[in-house]
Design a protein around this motif. Structure first.
Motif, PDB file in Angstrom:
ATOM      1  N   PHE A 134       0.834  -1.208   0.000  1.00 22.15           N
ATOM      2  CA  PHE A 134       0.000   0.000   0.000  1.00 22.15           C
ATOM      3  C   PHE A 134       0.866   1.255   0.000  1.00 22.15           C
ATOM      4  O   PHE A 134       0.667   2.178  -0.788  1.00 22.15           O
ATOM      5  CB  PHE A 134      -0.987   0.027   1.167  1.00 22.15           C
ATOM      6  CG  PHE A 134      -1.871   1.239   1.081  1.00 22.15           C
ATOM      7  CD1 PHE A 134      -2.884   1.298   0.137  1.00 22.15           C
ATOM      8  CD2 PHE A 134      -1.653   2.341   1.890  1.00 22.15           C
ATOM      9  CE1 PHE A 134      -3.671   2.448  -0.007  1.00 22.15           C
ATOM     10  CE2 PHE A 134      -2.440   3.489   1.764  1.00 22.15           C
ATOM     11  CZ  PHE A 134      -3.448   3.525   0.811  1.00 22.15           C
ATOM     12  N   HIS A 135       1.849   1.294   0.878  1.00 21.87           N
ATOM     13  CA  HIS A 135       2.739   2.470   0.915  1.00 21.87           C
ATOM     14  C   HIS A 135       3.448   2.660  -0.429  1.00 21.87           C
ATOM     15  O   HIS A 135       3.477   3.763  -0.973  1.00 21.87           O
ATOM     16  CB  HIS A 135       3.767   2.324   2.039  1.00 21.87           C
ATOM     17  CG  HIS A 135       4.863   3.348   1.961  1.00 21.87           C
ATOM     18  ND1 HIS A 135       4.692   4.649   2.375  1.00 21.87           N
ATOM     19  CD2 HIS A 135       6.121   3.272   1.471  1.00 21.87           C
ATOM     20  CE1 HIS A 135       5.813   5.330   2.153  1.00 21.87           C
ATOM     21  NE2 HIS A 135       6.699   4.519   1.593  1.00 21.87           N
ATOM     22  N   ASP A 136       4.004   1.585  -0.939  1.00 20.71           N
ATOM     23  CA  ASP A 136       4.811   1.714  -2.164  1.00 20.71           C
ATOM     24  C   ASP A 136       3.959   2.074  -3.375  1.00 20.71           C
ATOM     25  O   ASP A 136       4.304   2.966  -4.150  1.00 20.71           O
ATOM     26  CB  ASP A 136       5.549   0.398  -2.444  1.00 20.71           C
ATOM     27  CG  ASP A 136       6.691   0.159  -1.444  1.00 20.71           C
ATOM     28  OD1 ASP A 136       7.152   1.130  -0.821  1.00 20.71           O
ATOM     29  OD2 ASP A 136       7.108  -1.012  -1.306  1.00 20.71           O
ATOM     30  N   GLY A 139       1.426   5.224  -2.432  1.00 21.04           N
ATOM     31  CA  GLY A 139       2.190   6.405  -2.037  1.00 21.04           C
ATOM     32  C   GLY A 139       3.222   6.868  -3.047  1.00 21.04           C
ATOM     33  O   GLY A 139       3.314   8.050  -3.347  1.00 21.04           O
ATOM     34  N   HIS A 140       4.028   5.930  -3.545  1.00 20.58           N
ATOM     35  CA  HIS A 140       5.169   6.338  -4.379  1.00 20.58           C
ATOM     36  C   HIS A 140       4.894   6.368  -5.870  1.00 20.58           C
ATOM     37  O   HIS A 140       5.473   7.181  -6.587  1.00 20.58           O
ATOM     38  CB  HIS A 140       6.356   5.381  -4.158  1.00 20.58           C
ATOM     39  CG  HIS A 140       7.103   5.623  -2.890  1.00 20.58           C
ATOM     40  ND1 HIS A 140       8.010   6.652  -2.746  1.00 20.58           N
ATOM     41  CD2 HIS A 140       7.089   4.975  -1.702  1.00 20.58           C
ATOM     42  CE1 HIS A 140       8.521   6.617  -1.523  1.00 20.58           C
ATOM     43  NE2 HIS A 140       7.974   5.612  -0.858  1.00 20.58           N
ATOM     44  N   VAL A 141       4.091   5.414  -6.338  1.00 15.72           N
ATOM     45  CA  VAL A 141       4.046   5.182  -7.778  1.00 15.72           C
ATOM     46  C   VAL A 141       3.348   6.282  -8.585  1.00 15.72           C
ATOM     47  O   VAL A 141       3.811   6.634  -9.670  1.00 15.72           O
ATOM     48  CB  VAL A 141       3.486   3.763  -8.058  1.00 15.72           C
ATOM     49  CG1 VAL A 141       3.164   3.576  -9.523  1.00 15.72           C
ATOM     50  CG2 VAL A 141       4.515   2.726  -7.585  1.00 15.72           C
ATOM     51  N   VAL A 182      10.895  13.076  -1.042  1.00 11.46           N
ATOM     52  CA  VAL A 182      10.119  11.930  -1.560  1.00 11.46           C
ATOM     53  C   VAL A 182       9.159  11.378  -0.504  1.00 11.46           C
ATOM     54  O   VAL A 182       8.010  11.070  -0.810  1.00 11.46           O
ATOM     55  CB  VAL A 182      11.076  10.818  -2.043  1.00 11.46           C
ATOM     56  CG1 VAL A 182      10.300   9.596  -2.514  1.00 11.46           C
ATOM     57  CG2 VAL A 182      11.986  11.342  -3.151  1.00 11.46           C
ATOM     58  N   GLU A 183       9.603  11.257   0.728  1.00 11.63           N
ATOM     59  CA  GLU A 183       8.741  10.656   1.748  1.00 11.63           C
ATOM     60  C   GLU A 183       7.825  11.667   2.453  1.00 11.63           C
ATOM     61  O   GLU A 183       6.671  11.366   2.717  1.00 11.63           O
ATOM     62  CB  GLU A 183       9.570   9.903   2.798  1.00 11.63           C
ATOM     63  CG  GLU A 183      10.288   8.658   2.266  1.00 11.63           C
ATOM     64  CD  GLU A 183       9.350   7.478   1.920  1.00 11.63           C
ATOM     65  OE1 GLU A 183       8.122   7.561   2.158  1.00 11.63           O
ATOM     66  OE2 GLU A 183       9.877   6.486   1.388  1.00 11.63           O
ATOM     67  N   PHE A 184       8.371  12.843   2.801  1.00 13.04           N
ATOM     68  CA  PHE A 184       7.578  13.744   3.645  1.00 13.04           C
ATOM     69  C   PHE A 184       7.482  15.180   3.108  1.00 13.04           C
ATOM     70  O   PHE A 184       7.274  16.118   3.862  1.00 13.04           O
ATOM     71  CB  PHE A 184       8.111  13.722   5.094  1.00 13.04           C
ATOM     72  CG  PHE A 184       7.822  12.398   5.759  1.00 13.04           C
ATOM     73  CD1 PHE A 184       6.574  12.117   6.269  1.00 13.04           C
ATOM     74  CD2 PHE A 184       8.795  11.398   5.815  1.00 13.04           C
ATOM     75  CE1 PHE A 184       6.274  10.886   6.847  1.00 13.04           C
ATOM     76  CE2 PHE A 184       8.507  10.146   6.382  1.00 13.04           C
ATOM     77  CZ  PHE A 184       7.245   9.903   6.899  1.00 13.04           C
TER      78      PHE A 184
HETATM   79 CO    CO Z   1       8.618   5.020   1.045  1.00 13.20          CO
END
Ligand code: CO
Ligand code: PHE
Length: 304
Positions: A134-136, A139-141, A182-184
């Motif tokens: 879920f995160h990857d 969140g990222h894609v 990227v993360e925050f």
């Molecule tokens: Co991450």
């Protein structure tokens, strides 16, 4: 045939958690997801999308729709790849868990984004320590569909390979950049057609968009500092891995981020290595402060 994928999580020992690394590239075992797995995706997706309209960067929301991610079931990496590769040349690949740093950088440099194949268990729905599907994926894609952000991620990968060759301090500074962008990361965006000239604060960091609590905290709480993006300031700033961030850094555009990180970092690493690190919650008199945090609820120790 390769071995069936494993689910690699942190080890919990009497000395605390120990990250476990896995290098395996795996085929997404899509047919093996259980009804619970799909339900977890549905619950999290529906909850976050509702929260993120008006909170996440418009680029993030548009990209997520364009990719064809939907709440009904866990997406197939192969289907997302057809859209993503066409758009920006990135490819998703399944992994078992955290990759060793150099492997991770090398994949990014070659426009391969590692996505954990497994999703958190129902009892982990609100919080999980390590990145899961879920995160990857959620969140990222999506932002890999954005041409400028896609280039930033690949440049980061090349920078990572380089920093790895320079040494541990360089790597630490580069990791802080990843963390605070990227993360925050937060971004100031025009607030949509017909609205006032004011700029709205929005989320683009994956660690925030995949967290219900932090999606609200990052934008609406008085507690954290919100400070204008400053590359060298970020490279010196420690961070939290166990609580909400004490400080968020705000960019004006992905182009700004790309331009600010284009110079060769080698001399910057050398110069900053002689300076003290900055605690996660500090405000410096050189900062362009958008909001000075009240500090409510902050733990005194535990910055990394
Ligand atoms: Co991450
Ligand atoms: N310009 C950086 C370097 O020379 C590479 C980089 C680009 C790092 C973008 C992060 C993000 O190391």
């Amino acid at each position: 045939m390769s071995a069936p994928p494993r689910r690699v999580e942190n080890l919990h020992t009497d000395k605390g958690k120990v990250p476990v690394y896995a290098t395996g590239i795996v085929e997404q075992p899509w047919d093996d997801y259980s009804a619970d797995d799909h339900a977890t995706w549905t619950t999290l997706y529906a909850r976050q999308r509702e929260l993120l309209v008006g909170r996440a960067s418009a680029a993030f929301l548009a990209a997520q729709d364009a990719m064809g991610m939907t709440p009904d079931r866990i997406p197939k990496f192969s289907a997302l790849n057809r859209v993503l590769t066409e758009a920006t040349g990135w490819t998703l690949m399944g992994v078992e868990g955290l990759l060793p740093e150099l492997d991770f950088f090398d994949h990014l440099a070659n426009r391969r984004f590692p996505v954990t194949w497994w999703i958190r268990r129902p009892d982990q729905i609100d919080y999980i320590e390590e990145p899961d599907l879920f995160h990857d994926l959620f969140g990222h894609v999506p932002l890999l569909m954005n041409p400028v952000f896609a280039d930033y991620m690949a440049a980061y990968g090349r920078g990572g390979v380089k920093a790895h060759g320079i040494g541990a301090e360089a790597l630490q500074m580069l990791t802080r950049l990843y963390w605070y962008t990227v993360e925050f990361g937060l971004i100031r965006e025009a607030d949509g057609p017909g609205s006032s000239p004011g700029q709205a604060l929005r989320i683009y960091g994956s660690g925030i968009v995949s967290s219900t609590g932090e999606s609200i905290h990052a934008l609406e709480s008085d507690a954290p500092n919100r400070i204008a993006f400053d590359l060298e300031r970020i490279m010196r700033t420690r961070y939290r891995i166990d609580t909400y961030q004490k400080t968020y850094f705000v960019i004006d555009s992905f182009e700004q981020l790309m331009a600010a990180t284009a110079p060769d970092f080698t001399p910057i690493y050398a110069r900053l290595a002689r300076q003290d690190s900055v605690p996660a919650g500090s405000v410096l008199d050189t900062d362009a402060v958008l909001h000075r945090g009240s500090g409510e609820g902050w733990a005194d120790d535990g910055d990394v």
